[in-house]
Design a protein around this motif. Structure first.
Motif, short mmCIF file in Angstrom:
data_model
loop_
_atom_site.label_atom_id
_atom_site.label_comp_id
_atom_site.label_asym_id
_atom_site.label_seq_id
_atom_site.Cartn_x
_atom_site.Cartn_y
_atom_site.Cartn_z
N ARG A 27 18.79 75.34 47.04
CA ARG A 27 19.42 76.60 46.63
C ARG A 27 20.83 76.38 46.11
NH1 ARG A 27 18.25 80.96 51.36
NH2 ARG A 27 20.27 81.63 50.60
N SER A 28 21.47 75.33 46.54
CA SER A 28 22.86 75.08 46.11
C SER A 28 22.95 74.16 44.90
CB SER A 28 23.66 74.48 47.28
OG SER A 28 23.10 73.24 47.68
N VAL A 29 21.81 73.75 44.33
CA VAL A 29 21.82 72.83 43.18
C VAL A 29 22.33 73.52 41.93
CG1 VAL A 29 20.35 71.49 41.62
CG2 VAL A 29 20.02 71.34 44.11
N CYS A 30 21.81 74.72 41.64
CA CYS A 30 22.20 75.43 40.43
C CYS A 30 21.86 76.92 40.59
CB CYS A 30 21.51 74.86 39.19
SG CYS A 30 19.71 74.98 39.25
N LYS A 31 22.34 77.74 39.68
CA LYS A 31 22.08 79.18 39.75
C LYS A 31 20.59 79.49 39.61
CE LYS A 31 26.55 80.80 38.01
NZ LYS A 31 27.25 81.57 36.94
N PHE A 32 19.91 78.73 38.76
CA PHE A 32 18.48 78.97 38.55
C PHE A 32 17.70 78.76 39.85
CE2 PHE A 32 14.27 77.13 37.47
CZ PHE A 32 13.70 78.27 36.90
N LEU A 36 15.77 81.59 42.13
CA LEU A 36 14.34 81.39 42.38
C LEU A 36 14.04 81.39 43.88
CD1 LEU A 36 11.56 80.51 40.98
CD2 LEU A 36 12.23 78.18 41.68
N LEU A 37 14.89 80.70 44.65
CA LEU A 37 14.61 80.48 46.06
C LEU A 37 15.19 81.57 46.97
CD1 LEU A 37 15.15 76.62 46.23
CD2 LEU A 37 13.05 77.89 45.79
N THR A 38 15.87 82.54 46.39
CA THR A 38 16.33 83.69 47.17
C THR A 38 15.60 84.97 46.79
OG1 THR A 38 18.14 84.06 45.60
CG2 THR A 38 18.63 82.74 47.56
N GLN A 94 12.72 87.84 46.57
CA GLN A 94 11.90 88.45 47.62
C GLN A 94 10.51 87.84 47.65
OE1 GLN A 94 11.83 92.72 47.54
NE2 GLN A 94 10.17 92.88 49.02
N CYS A 95 9.97 87.53 46.49
CA CYS A 95 8.63 86.95 46.42
C CYS A 95 8.57 85.62 47.16
CB CYS A 95 8.21 86.79 44.97
SG CYS A 95 6.56 86.08 44.73
N PHE A 96 9.54 84.74 46.90
CA PHE A 96 9.55 83.43 47.55
C PHE A 96 9.81 83.56 49.04
CE2 PHE A 96 11.72 79.52 48.92
CZ PHE A 96 10.72 78.61 48.64
N THR A 97 10.70 84.46 49.43
CA THR A 97 11.01 84.66 50.84
C THR A 97 9.78 85.12 51.60
OG1 THR A 97 13.29 85.21 50.28
CG2 THR A 97 12.53 85.83 52.46
N GLU A 98 8.99 86.00 51.00
CA GLU A 98 7.77 86.46 51.65
C GLU A 98 6.76 85.34 51.82
OE1 GLU A 98 6.51 89.66 49.21
OE2 GLU A 98 7.90 91.12 50.08
N ILE A 99 6.73 84.39 50.87
CA ILE A 99 5.79 83.27 50.94
C ILE A 99 6.09 82.38 52.15
CG2 ILE A 99 5.04 81.13 49.81
CD1 ILE A 99 5.36 82.55 47.14
N ILE A 100 7.37 82.11 52.41
CA ILE A 100 7.73 81.16 53.46
C ILE A 100 8.19 81.84 54.75
CG2 ILE A 100 8.39 79.43 51.75
CD1 ILE A 100 11.30 80.08 52.43
N SER A 101 8.04 83.16 54.83
CA SER A 101 8.54 83.89 56.01
C SER A 101 7.84 83.46 57.30
CB SER A 101 8.38 85.39 55.81
OG SER A 101 7.01 85.72 55.61
N PRO A 153 22.27 84.94 57.88
CA PRO A 153 23.14 84.17 56.99
C PRO A 153 22.39 83.46 55.88
CG PRO A 153 23.64 83.72 59.29
CD PRO A 153 22.36 84.47 59.28
N LEU A 154 21.08 83.21 56.06
CA LEU A 154 20.32 82.49 55.05
C LEU A 154 19.96 83.39 53.87
CD1 LEU A 154 20.02 80.67 57.61
CD2 LEU A 154 17.81 79.97 56.68
N THR A 155 19.67 84.66 54.15
CA THR A 155 19.35 85.60 53.07
C THR A 155 20.55 86.46 52.70
OG1 THR A 155 18.58 87.29 54.64
CG2 THR A 155 16.95 85.71 53.83
N ARG A 156 21.65 86.37 53.50
CA ARG A 156 22.89 87.13 53.25
C ARG A 156 22.62 88.63 53.27
NH1 ARG A 156 27.02 83.92 51.52
NH2 ARG A 156 28.05 85.57 50.35
#
Length: 365
Positions: free
Chosen positions: A30-35, A39-41, A43-50, A129-132
Motif C-alpha cells: 500500500r505504501s509503494v505508490c498511489k495506484f 487499489l488495496l484500500t 472497499q471491494c478489496f477490503t471485503e475480499i480479505i476481511s 488504523p489500517l483502513t483509517r
C-alpha cells in the motif's frame, strides 16, 4: 507506473493476486505508490480479505508526558512474530491528543478531545488504523476517562467500569446509547476483563492491614435496570490460591474460555512477604479449574525484583511485563516460553502499558 504492464490487468485480477499475500505484505504494498494504495484500500478489496486471520500485535499506550495538542498522534506497535516495532499514524482522527486504551476485533478504542470544543469533555472513539476509518460513540464526561476502565469484547460490546458505576454500550443501532448501572462491588475492581459474555474483576475484601482478593463475575444478561449482579467465584478445591499471589491482575486468555491471573509468587504467608518470582495462572471458565501456565525465570525476575512497580498487559497467548528503569519488556509466550523484547522508546522511566491489537483490514459498520 502509467506505462507498466500491470496496468493492463483488470482490477478484479489485481485483487485476486494481492489477496494471496499475507497481511504484512499487503500493508507494505500500500505504501509503494498511489495506484497500489487506491487499489488495496478499495472497499471491494477490503471485503475480499476481511475474513483473513488478523495480525496479533502489541499496542502501547502513549507515555503520560506526550499530551501536546500539536504532537503527531500515533500508536507504537510491536509485532512479536517478526520482532519488529513500527507505528500506526492516527492523523486521520479529528481529535486532540487521542489516548488509546483498548482493542478488539481489529478496532482500537481511544479517548479524544474534540478540536471544536473548548471544554474538557471527551468522547470514546472506535477506529481502524489500517483502513483509517472511525466512529464516535455517544459522548461521555471527562470523569469517565480519568477513572473508568474501558472493556471491550469480541462482539465490540463496550463497558466503562468504575468503583461506583458501570456504563454499557451494546453497539446496536436501535439503542445507540449508554446504559448506566450501579457497580455494586465490595471494593474498587482491579484489572476487569470483558469476555465470554461476562465481566470478571478482582476485589480486595480484606482489612486495611492485610489484603484478601476474591474473583467476581457478572453476566451481561444479568444487567438489571439499576445495578449489576456480581457473583463471587469460589470453590473449595481452589484452597489458598488467592493467598499465594501478591498484587494479582487479570487478563483474558486464549479464546473466550480461559482467564489469566498474574502476580508475584509469595515466598511465605507473612504479612508483607517477599516474592520469589512472577506466576501466571490460568482458569478454565467451563470447568472452573486453575492450572499454572508460566513462571518467570529467576534470572529474568531479578530485574523486576529490584523495581518497586511493574505493569502487566497483553492477553491471549502472550503476556508482557514492564518495570521502572528496565528499558525493555519481558514477554511470556504460551508456545515459545520467556524472552526479552528490546526497542521500547519514549518512556522516560521505562514503565509502559499496552493491550493486544488484532490488526485486520475490515470496514467499519
Amino acid at each position: 507506473m502509467e506505462s507498466s504492464p500491470i496496468n493492463r490487468l483488470s482490477p478484479d485480477s489485481l485483487h485476486q493476486i494481492f489477496s494471496s499475500l499475507p497481511l504484512r505484505q499487503i500493508m507494505i504494498c500500500r505504501s509503494v505508490c498511489k495506484f497500489f494504495n487506491q487499489l488495496l484500500t478499495s472497499q471491494c478489496f477490503t471485503e475480499i480479505i476481511s475474513a483473513r486471520p488478523p495480525l496479533n500485535l502489541l499496542a502501547l499506550r502513549p507515555p503520560h508526558h506526550r499530551h501536546a495538542a500539536d504532537a503527531h498522534p500515533y500508536i507504537h506497535v510491536y509485532d512479536p512474530d517478526e520482532d519488529q516495532w513500527f507505528r500506526f499514524n492516527l492523523d486521520f482522527l479529528p481529535f486532540r491528543s487521542p489516548q488509546p486504551v483498548a482493542s478488539s476485533s481489529g478496532l482500537i478504542y481511544l479517548w479524544g478531545d474534540s478540536v471544536n470544543s473548548a471544554d474538557s469533555s471527551k468522547s470514546l472513539v472506535a477506529c481502524n488504523p489500517l483502513t483509517r476509518q472511525f466512529k464516535v460513540l455517544p459522548q461521555l464526561g471527562s470523569a469517565w476517562s480519568r477513572h473508568g476502565s474501558v472493556l471491550v469484547d469480541s462482539a465490540n460490546r463496550v463497558m466503562v467500569l468504575t468503583e461506583l458505576a458501570a456504563l454499557y454500550f451494546s453497539g446496536r443501532v436501535v439503542a445507540n446509547q449508554w446504559l448506566k448501572f450501579s457497580s455494586n462491588l465490595p471494593s474498587k475492581p482491579r484489572s476487569p476483563v470483558l469476555m465470554s459474555c461476562s465481566v470478571f474483576a478482582l476485589c480486595d475484601v480484606g482489612s486495611p492491614w492485610r489484603s484478601q482478593w476474591k474473583l467476581f463475575s457478572c453476566k451481561l444478561t444479568n444487567l438489571t435496570v439499576t445495578h449489576t449482579n456480581w457473583t463471587c467465584l469460589e470453590r473449595h478445591e481452589w484452597g489458598d490460591i488467592f493467598d499465594i499471589i501478591k498484587r494479582p491482575r487479570l487478563l483474558g486468555g486464549e479464546g473466550d474460555s480461559k482467564l489469566l491471573m498474574i502476580g508475584g509468587l509469595k515466598s511465605t504467608f507473612s504479612l508483607n512477604p517477599a516474592c520469589s518470582t512472577i506466576l501466571i495462572l490460568r482458569l478454565d471458565l467451563e470447568s472452573l479449574e486453575w492450572e499454572e501456565a508460566g513462571r518467570m525465570p529467576l534470572d529474568m525476575y531479578r530485574g523486576f525484583q529490584e523495581s518497586s512497580k511493574f505493569k502487566v498487559f497483553g492477553g491471549g497467548d502472550r503476556v508482557y511485563f514492564s518495570a521502572k528503569r528496565m528499558g525493555k519488556l519481558a514477554m511470556w509466550d504460551l508456545w515459545g516460553g520467556w524472552r526479552w523484547v528490546d526497542g521500547v522508546s519514549g518512556y522516560g522511566d521505562g514503565l509502559c502499558r499496552g493491550f493486544v491489537f488484532e490488526a485486520k483490514l475490515t470496514l467499519m459498520q
